[in-house]
Design an enzyme around this catalytic site. Sequence first.
Site, PDB file in Angstrom:
ATOM      1  N   ASN A 127      -7.160  -3.796  14.730  1.00 17.53           N
ATOM      2  CA  ASN A 127      -8.556  -4.033  14.316  1.00 17.53           C
ATOM      3  C   ASN A 127      -8.674  -5.128  13.253  1.00 17.53           C
ATOM      4  OD1 ASN A 127      -7.584  -2.819  12.031  1.00 17.53           O
ATOM      5  ND2 ASN A 127      -8.968  -1.072  12.052  1.00 17.53           N
TER       6      ASN A 127
ATOM      7  N   ASP B 259       0.818  -1.218   0.000  1.00 19.00           N
ATOM      8  CA  ASP B 259       0.000   0.000   0.000  1.00 19.00           C
ATOM      9  C   ASP B 259       0.851   1.268   0.000  1.00 19.00           C
ATOM     10  OD1 ASP B 259       0.978  -0.349   2.593  1.00 19.00           O
ATOM     11  OD2 ASP B 259      -0.960  -0.877   3.433  1.00 19.00           O
TER      12      ASP B 259
ATOM     13  N   HIS C  38      -6.950  -5.254  10.416  1.00 21.58           N
ATOM     14  CA  HIS C  38      -6.695  -4.881   9.023  1.00 21.58           C
ATOM     15  C   HIS C  38      -5.425  -5.541   8.494  1.00 21.58           C
ATOM     16  CE1 HIS C  38      -4.400  -0.858   9.991  1.00 21.58           C
ATOM     17  NE2 HIS C  38      -3.572  -1.868   9.937  1.00 21.58           N
TER      18      HIS C  38
ATOM     19  N   GLU D 202      -9.470  -2.135   5.818  1.00 16.65           N
ATOM     20  CA  GLU D 202     -10.064  -1.917   7.133  1.00 16.65           C
ATOM     21  C   GLU D 202     -11.289  -2.815   7.322  1.00 16.65           C
ATOM     22  OE1 GLU D 202      -8.388  -0.267   9.119  1.00 16.65           O
ATOM     23  OE2 GLU D 202      -7.579   1.595   8.318  1.00 16.65           O
TER      24      GLU D 202
HETATM   25  P1  PGA Z   1       2.534  -2.284  12.824  1.00 16.23           P
HETATM   26  O1  PGA Z   1       1.318  -2.215  11.832  1.00 16.23           O
HETATM   27  O2  PGA Z   1       3.461  -3.283  12.245  1.00 16.23           O
HETATM   28  O3  PGA Z   1       3.099  -0.902  12.846  1.00 16.23           O
HETATM   29  O4  PGA Z   1       1.983  -2.735  14.136  1.00 16.23           O
HETATM   30  C1  PGA Z   1       0.738  -3.387  11.388  1.00 16.23           C
HETATM   31  C2  PGA Z   1      -0.442  -3.019  10.541  1.00 16.23           C
HETATM   32  O5  PGA Z   1      -1.128  -2.051  10.884  1.00 16.23           O
HETATM   33  O6  PGA Z   1      -0.670  -3.713   9.545  1.00 16.23           O
END
Ligand code: PGA
Length: 243
Positions: free
Chosen positions: A136, A67, A138, A143
Amino acid sequence: MKVVVFDNYEEVSVQVAQLVEAQILRNDRSVLGLATGSTPLGLYERLIEGVTSRGISYQNVRTINLDEYLGLGEGHPESYRTFMTDNLFNKIDIVTENTYIPDGTPDSAEEECLRYEQVIDDVGPIDLQILGIGTNGHIGFNEPGTDSNSLTHVVELVASTRESNARFFPSINEVPTHAITTGIKSILKSKQIIVMATGKDKAEAVKTLLSKDMNESFPASILWNHDNVTLIVDRDAYQLVKS
Ligand code: PGA
């Protein structure tokens, strides 16, 4: 889904690095699916070390990232292109043209989504996809509520994601409101998927994922539809799972 638990973040990083390097040694033209965020930073450090200490070469490897923020150009300090350049690409022998990340400042975001999905199909399939997981559920910027048939698309970032990413920006107002992300279906095109989750903040998400309740309200749960997924966690992230 296979689940492997290690003692700590360091061991998770070492293990995933070994799997990535084994993939490259099997096929030096491998296509890797890469992620940004805090979780894979230790992995990237190990991969950099692999070039200098273990003779691993990325000369023919292709990478496809999940992304990019919409509105942030390549040179923006918080763009995911800059993240990947600084934390990995500049420190290994990969060819920049072989590293794919959505364009965050396209003339048409819709056309960029179509182009990027075509990259996944033409350069891919991805041999090994590395994924983090949001608190959450995602994956990428998919999302809760994202259609499990989604391909690369524009998303409006939910407030909790913007708040959690605000730590990298001068203020929350500067966190982009939208992003381009590969979709759930795009991610499922990968031949093999590794989900990394570390730290107690991910414990609830790991518990939900391992409840096997497939539901679009928890995007990572759709990974149960794929037959080659390994969840690699540390004890902190696994602490709420009953053994
Ligand atoms: P993080 O993010 O590795 O910074 O915890 C993971 C994500 O949100 O996919």
